[in-house]
Design a protein around this motif. Structure first.
Motif, mmCIF file in Angstrom:
data_model
loop_
_atom_site.group_PDB
_atom_site.id
_atom_site.type_symbol
_atom_site.label_atom_id
_atom_site.label_comp_id
_atom_site.label_asym_id
_atom_site.label_seq_id
_atom_site.Cartn_x
_atom_site.Cartn_y
_atom_site.Cartn_z
ATOM 1 N N HIS A 8 -0.183 -40.899 -49.982
ATOM 2 C CA HIS A 8 -1.173 -41.219 -48.940
ATOM 3 C C HIS A 8 -2.433 -40.415 -49.249
ATOM 4 O O HIS A 8 -2.386 -39.190 -49.331
ATOM 5 N N HIS A 22 -3.193 -45.906 -50.262
ATOM 6 C CA HIS A 22 -1.825 -45.575 -50.667
ATOM 7 C C HIS A 22 -1.579 -45.966 -52.111
ATOM 8 O O HIS A 22 -2.234 -46.870 -52.639
ATOM 9 N N CYS A 82 4.085 -45.835 -44.359
ATOM 10 C CA CYS A 82 3.551 -44.476 -44.375
ATOM 11 C C CYS A 82 3.659 -43.770 -43.024
ATOM 12 O O CYS A 82 3.027 -44.208 -42.057
ATOM 13 N N ILE A 84 2.364 -41.000 -42.181
ATOM 14 C CA ILE A 84 1.078 -40.389 -41.811
ATOM 15 C C ILE A 84 0.212 -41.418 -41.096
ATOM 16 O O ILE A 84 -0.569 -41.085 -40.206
ATOM 17 N N CYS A 85 0.355 -42.665 -41.476
ATOM 18 C CA CYS A 85 -0.379 -43.745 -40.821
ATOM 19 C C CYS A 85 0.358 -44.239 -39.577
ATOM 20 O O CYS A 85 -0.070 -45.185 -38.926
#
Ligand SMILES: [Zn+2]
Length: 109
Positions: A8, A22, A82, A84-85
């Motif tokens: 990421h 990504h 992801c 983090i997303c």
């Protein structure tokens, strides 16, 4: 043992043009492969990111081979994989390494 990893990037690689944030890759020697990325080698995307001062983290990690890498890439839904997303879809057919263990694989020494 081989790995498939999801990188990421701290920000989109080319805002306005495309929003790629990504990268999915495959490695036999994960630490060495990530070191190549750090040095601006190994993949065009990480090379461009490095040149633009954009950092990245290993967001997810699986035990797997090129087949898994291809399968994940073909899904074209990296943002949905992801954490983090904010999504982190479960990949039922893949052997995932828990988030708490990622650092140990990334920095094995
Ligand atoms: Zn992400």
């Amino acid at each position: 043992m081989s790995f498939v990893y999801l990188l990421h990037f701290d920000q989109p690689i080319a805002p306005g043009k495309h929003t790629t944030q990504h990268y999915i890759g495959y490695a036999n020697d994960l630490a060495a492969r990530l070191q190549e990325h750090e040095c601006g080698r190994g993949a065009r995307l990480t090379q461009v990111a490095r040149a633009r001062g954009i950092g990245w983290v290993v967001a997810r990690l699986w035990h797997g081979d090129r087949g898994l890498e291809r399968r994940l890439k073909n899904r074209k839904e990296a943002p949905d994989l992801c954490p983090i997303c904010g999504r982190a879809l479960l990949v039922r057919y893949a052997d995932e390494i828990p988030a708490v263990d990622i650092e140990r694989h990334v920095m094995p020494f």
